[in-house]
Enzyme design. Structure first.
Site, PDB file in Angstrom:
ATOM      1  CB  CYS A  83      24.778  -6.524  50.522  1.00 27.36           C
ATOM      2  SG  CYS A  83      25.075  -6.865  52.369  1.00 27.36           S
TER       3      CYS A  83
ATOM      4  NE  ARG B 176      24.449  -1.456  47.889  1.00 28.83           N
ATOM      5  CZ  ARG B 176      23.746  -0.462  47.984  1.00 28.83           C
ATOM      6  NH1 ARG B 176      23.966   0.691  47.399  1.00 28.83           N
ATOM      7  NH2 ARG B 176      22.967  -0.219  49.123  1.00 28.83           N
TER       8      ARG B 176
ATOM      9  CD1 TRP C  79      31.351  -6.038  53.988  1.00 33.25           C
ATOM     10  CD2 TRP C  79      30.070  -5.527  55.616  1.00 33.25           C
ATOM     11  NE1 TRP C  79      32.144  -5.253  54.812  1.00 33.25           N
ATOM     12  CE2 TRP C  79      31.625  -4.987  55.684  1.00 33.25           C
ATOM     13  CE3 TRP C  79      29.283  -5.361  56.654  1.00 33.25           C
ATOM     14  CZ2 TRP C  79      31.860  -4.441  57.089  1.00 33.25           C
ATOM     15  CZ3 TRP C  79      29.864  -4.768  57.837  1.00 33.25           C
ATOM     16  CH2 TRP C  79      30.861  -4.504  58.193  1.00 33.25           C
TER      17      TRP C  79
ATOM     18  CG  ASN D 103      21.138  -5.510  51.143  1.00 30.13           C
ATOM     19  OD1 ASN D 103      21.851  -6.613  50.884  1.00 30.13           O
ATOM     20  ND2 ASN D 103      21.234  -4.591  50.032  1.00 30.13           N
ATOM     21  N   GLY D 104      20.766  -5.942  55.420  1.00 33.06           N
ATOM     22  CA  GLY D 104      20.294  -5.461  56.853  1.00 33.06           C
ATOM     23  C   GLY D 104      20.627  -6.596  57.870  1.00 33.06           C
TER      24      GLY D 104
ATOM     25  CD  GLU E 166      37.896  13.462  53.394  1.00 30.57           C
ATOM     26  OE1 GLU E 166      37.845  12.723  52.277  1.00 30.57           O
ATOM     27  OE2 GLU E 166      37.547  12.893  54.497  1.00 30.57           O
TER      28      GLU E 166
ATOM     29  CE  LYS F  83      38.373  10.174  50.793  1.00 41.22           C
ATOM     30  NZ  LYS F  83      37.888   9.980  52.058  1.00 41.22           N
TER      31      LYS F  83
ATOM     32  CD  GLU G  38      37.752   6.415  53.863  1.00 40.67           C
ATOM     33  OE1 GLU G  38      36.761   6.284  53.876  1.00 40.67           O
ATOM     34  OE2 GLU G  38      38.205   7.355  53.031  1.00 40.67           O
TER      35      GLU G  38
ATOM     36  CG  HIS H 283      47.867  22.281  73.867  1.00 39.58           C
ATOM     37  ND1 HIS H 283      48.148  22.762  74.958  1.00 39.58           N
ATOM     38  CD2 HIS H 283      47.703  23.098  72.868  1.00 39.58           C
ATOM     39  CE1 HIS H 283      47.831  24.136  74.898  1.00 39.58           C
ATOM     40  NE2 HIS H 283      47.664  24.397  73.614  1.00 39.58           N
TER      41      HIS H 283
ATOM     42  CE  LYS I 224      30.627   5.681  47.463  1.00 44.53           C
ATOM     43  NZ  LYS I 224      31.786   6.542  48.041  1.00 44.53           N
TER      44      LYS I 224
END
Length: 615
Positions: free
Chosen positions: A2, A31, A79, A103-104, A484, A488, A491, A507, A610
């Protein structure tokens, strides 16, 4: 995850506190959050406003119901962890004349809440944060700093706390444990933030707070103590970017802007790392050279995109240095009883430097006697401070949740580390190192050439916005590029996408290929390992024969792929180990363009944040 902002100014009745906090929250939107709120200390007392949803909901409410001017303010974008994203669960949480943002996660909140309920406390939310508000209100006896010290001694977990009280109108008190908090230094005003972006429009002068510290700011002072109450020091530094770096700059999204920032991000990461003779000099590496020469194993710990940069590093470092390299997801590392010791170098990669999974892995590695080197983009963050050494990337602020330029900067930093170790250990001759460095310094221009041809990629992406699944194939360093590329799309486009080592195709995964299935293939240079190139061309034929639509990333001049590719995206000729820096760029552009064509918010994808500051 946050965003947190705090402000104190000299005026007792000004709109500036609220304006600073709201503008800071706007710059921290990247964030990730699902509610927002503010508290202002006014001459007539404490006033608050908070709303679920995006910051615009709060702004609309404040337009209809303005808050009185004041001297200090705190603001928060939440968040959800404990309790859903509702108005009631949004921060700040208020008890009497006191307000708190957090936060946390408070891990022992249930025990503390039971104690408070037994003592008659009434709770208005489902959050762990409201427990802290009640504890602070009970501990407050005219000194908010002392109340904070008493309360943090009872808390377990990761937290950044900011508190204000209507009886202390010119004061904001903050505390941090395992969660970021920085101080901004102004003239006749001071700031607090979970990130320097919170106050960068007002000042570039900052203080780096240490672990388990409490900070009290007024308009003219900043006082720092430890949780034990003893005076503590904070390190001053100057932020080397300005508010314009967090503005879209004419691009449709921050992600689009950051994709175009990549030539500069890579160039800046390489800048100043060599001496006049061309030898690598990494001044930030505080680990003695003798220790680096003696290491017999490297373990890279990271999560998500950062982990894929570590996979690229594995190929390069093992080839250049002949040191075995393992790549471990940070959240798995300490739970499998890893074999590390004094001759192990642990490389922790994190854009924010606050990734909790990675931080916990760093601490475990150091407890086992390993040396830890952080690769990080954020000065003053926790992971570099708790590591033995740091190699900073210089990508600048990355606002979009999905990482692009930070990934390329991390890969570039990993290359620098590998070449530096090869230089120290003598596994490459000086002329060989100079040649690789010359190739590396040529990469920003090559990345720019890929960007110059982006319209071809965008055109294909826009036509494929209705596809429901993509596969990505690669070998050697192309494998992490495939991973990657798939990430993307997951996400930001919310499309099923999977990356595979191309040799795994037969396989099992080839069963997924049917008529029209889009398959990206990252093709290695034919000028590298001929056999490897031939095998990937065979993989293209395999999926094409089963009806796949093949989208091929191949370097200029590679004509062997043309008969088997529905679409070819060209990248400049690049030495094999360095090729990820150009090969991944079309995949980033493709994901961004496809998600935009679907009408999605590419900067703030659903359910993501983020900086992941909870484990």
């Amino acid at each position: 995850m946050c965003g947190i902002v705090g402000y104190v100014g000299r005026s007792q009745a000004s709109q500036r506190p609220l304006e600073v906090v709201l503008s800071g929250l706007g710059r921290l939107e990247y964030r990730g959050y699902d509610s927002a709120g503010v508290a202002v200390v006014c001459p007539d007392g404490l006033v608050t406003a908070k709303r679920a949803g995006k910051l615009t909901n709060l702004l609309d409410d404040l337009a209809e119901h303005p808050l009185a001017p004041g001297s200090a303010a705190i603001g928060h974008t939440r968040w959800a962890t404990h309790g859903g994203p509702t108005d009631g669960n949004a921060h700040p949480h208020r008890v009497g004349g006191l307000a708190v943002i957090h936060n946390g996660i408070i891990e022992n909140f249930a025990t503390l809440k039971a104690e408070l309920l037994a003592d008659g406390a009434e709770f208005l939310s489902d959050t762990d944060t409201e427990v802290v508000a009640h504890l602070l209100a009970r501990a407050y006896e005219g000194d908010l700093t002392e109340a904070m010290r008493a309360v943090v001694a009872r808390l377990d977990g990761a937290f950044t706390l900011l508190a204000v009280h209507e009886d202390a109108p010119g004061r904001v008190v903050g505390a941090r444990r395992n969660s970021p908090l920085v101080v901004g230094l102004g003239e006749g005003e001071n700031f607090l933030g979970s990130d320097v972006a919170a106050f960068i429009a007002s000042t570039k002068e900052a203080l780096e707070l240490g672990q388990d510290q409490i900070v009290t700011i007024t308009a003219d002072s900043v006082d720092v103590i430890g949780f034990d109450g003893e005076p503590a020091t904070a390190t001053a530094y100057t932020v080397d970017w300005d508010a314009t770096a967090a503005v879209k700059g004419g691009f449709a999204s921050f992600m689009d802007k950051e994709i175009h920032d990549q030539p500069k991000a890579v160039a800046d990461t390489l800048l100043g790392r060599t001496d006049p003779r061309g030898a690598l000099v990494l001044d930030e590496l505080r680990i003695p050279e003798a220790a680096l020469r003696s290491i017999d194993k490297i373990i890279v710990i990271a999560c998500g995109t950062a982990a894929y940069s570590g996979h690229v590093a594995k190929y390069a470092i093992e080839h250049w240095c002949r040191i075995p390299v393992e790549v471990e997801l940070a959240h798995e590392f300490r739970y499998r009883d890893p074999i590390v010791g004094p001759r192990t170098l642990v490389v922790a990669i994190s854009q924010s430097g606050e990734t909790m999974d990675t931080l916990m892995a760093v601490r475990h590695a150091r407890e086992q006697g390993a040396s830890v080197l952080a690769i990080c983009n954020t000065h003053g963050s926790t992971i570099p401070r708790e590591s033995d050494a740091v190699l900073y990337t210089h990508a600048g602020p990355e606002v979009a949740v999905a990482s692009t330029k930070a990934f390329l900067a991390q890969v570039a930093a990993c290359y620098l580390l590998g070449l530096y170790l090869a230089q120290l250990r003598g596994t490459k001759f000086p002329d060989e190192l100079r040649e690789i460095l010359e190739d590396l310094h040529a990469l920003p221009d090559k990345i720019q050439r890929v960007l110059d041809d982006e319209e071809a990629v965008r055109h294909v992406a826009q036509k494929m916005a209705d596809e429901e699944s993509f596969l990505f194939l690669g070998r050697h360093v192309g494998y992490p590029v495939a991973l990657e590329g798939a990430l993307k799309l997951k996400e930001i486009a919310y499309i099923h996408a999977e990356g595979f080592a191309a040799g795994e195709l037969k396989h099992g995964p080839i069963a997924l290929v049917d008529e029209g299935q889009p398959v990206f293939v990252i093709v290695p240079s034919p000028r590298g390992r001929d056999q490897l190139h031939a095998k990937v061309v065979s993989n293209i034929q395999e999926v094409r024969a089963r009806g796949a639509r093949t989208l091929v990333i191949a370097e200029d001049g590679d004509e062997a792929v043309v008969p088997y590719a529905d679409v070819v995206f060209r990248v400049p000729q690049t030495p094999s180990l360095l090729a990820p820096l150009v090969a991944v760029v079309p995949l980033q552009i493709f994901a961004c363009a496809l998600a935009t064509a679907k009408g999605l918010d590419v900067d703030q994808p659903r359910n993501l944040a983020k900086s992941v500051t909870v484990e």
